[in-house]
Write an enzyme that holds these catalytic residues in place. Structure first.
Site, PDB file in Angstrom:
ATOM      1  N   ASN A  23      -7.047 -18.533  42.099  1.00 34.66           N
ATOM      2  CA  ASN A  23      -7.159 -17.795  40.961  1.00 34.66           C
ATOM      3  C   ASN A  23      -7.085 -16.138  41.264  1.00 34.66           C
ATOM      4  O   ASN A  23      -6.993 -15.715  42.426  1.00 34.66           O
ATOM      5  CB  ASN A  23      -8.425 -18.249  40.089  1.00 34.66           C
ATOM      6  CG  ASN A  23      -9.697 -18.139  41.159  1.00 34.66           C
ATOM      7  OD1 ASN A  23      -9.638 -17.226  42.055  1.00 34.66           O
ATOM      8  ND2 ASN A  23     -10.770 -18.556  40.974  1.00 34.66           N
ATOM      9  N   HIS A  24      -7.590 -15.484  40.273  1.00 35.69           N
ATOM     10  CA  HIS A  24      -7.517 -14.101  40.314  1.00 35.69           C
ATOM     11  C   HIS A  24      -9.142 -13.665  41.133  1.00 35.69           C
ATOM     12  O   HIS A  24      -9.786 -13.096  40.725  1.00 35.69           O
ATOM     13  CB  HIS A  24      -7.480 -13.223  38.926  1.00 35.69           C
ATOM     14  CG  HIS A  24      -6.469 -13.451  38.324  1.00 35.69           C
ATOM     15  ND1 HIS A  24      -5.567 -12.317  38.204  1.00 35.69           N
ATOM     16  CD2 HIS A  24      -5.634 -14.678  38.068  1.00 35.69           C
ATOM     17  CE1 HIS A  24      -4.484 -12.763  37.536  1.00 35.69           C
ATOM     18  NE2 HIS A  24      -4.412 -13.990  37.451  1.00 35.69           N
ATOM     19  N   SER A  25      -8.962 -13.812  42.455  1.00 30.94           N
ATOM     20  CA  SER A  25     -10.107 -13.424  43.307  1.00 30.94           C
ATOM     21  C   SER A  25      -9.697 -13.266  44.802  1.00 30.94           C
ATOM     22  O   SER A  25      -8.476 -13.440  44.950  1.00 30.94           O
ATOM     23  CB  SER A  25     -11.214 -14.551  43.215  1.00 30.94           C
ATOM     24  OG  SER A  25     -10.777 -15.597  44.061  1.00 30.94           O
ATOM     25  N   SER A  78      -8.691  -7.930  34.997  1.00 35.26           N
ATOM     26  CA  SER A  78      -7.268  -7.990  35.001  1.00 35.26           C
ATOM     27  C   SER A  78      -6.816  -8.965  34.099  1.00 35.26           C
ATOM     28  O   SER A  78      -5.958  -9.908  34.050  1.00 35.26           O
ATOM     29  CB  SER A  78      -6.788  -8.368  36.633  1.00 35.26           C
ATOM     30  OG  SER A  78      -7.614  -9.576  36.821  1.00 35.26           O
TER      31      SER A  78
END
Length: 113
Positions: A23-25, A78
């Protein structure tokens, strides 16, 4: 894709099949195992033309820190990037993408108990 294209001196549209797992991490992982690039009219494996030190020392950390960098620069999350990805996914799901790879999201339940 932009970083990879700049490194190779080609356009973003000349790169295909680059996957980002996660994911976005900071746990996301860009995978070039199946990625291809068109260089001088020929399709080549990214893993054959990308310097492994640059990949692991520059590209990988930059991708993993992208979300945090956006928050720092904008003062906001984001979420717009994630929203665009969702829109692209639904478009490709319903309209198709020819032979191009598609993104997909898989929901899962994670219990913290």
């Amino acid at each position: 894709l932009g970083q990879m294209a700049l490194k190779l001196g080609i356009g973003v549209s000349d790169i295909e099949k680059l996957c980002i797992w996660g994911n976005h991490s900071s746990t996301q992982y860009p995978d070039i195992t199946h990625a291809r690039a068109k260089i001088d009219g020929k399709k080549v494996k990214l893993s054959d033309v990308i310097d492994s030190k640059w990949y692991s020392g520059t590209f990988l950390p930059t991708v993993q820190k992208r979300g945090a960098a956006i928050i720092t620069a904008r003062g906001a999350s984001s979420a717009a990037s994630a929203g665009n990805s969702a829109i692209d996914h639904v478009r490709d799901l319903f309209l198709g993408s020819g032979s191009a790879w598609q993104s997909i999201a898989v929901a899962r339940h994670v219990s913290l108990e």
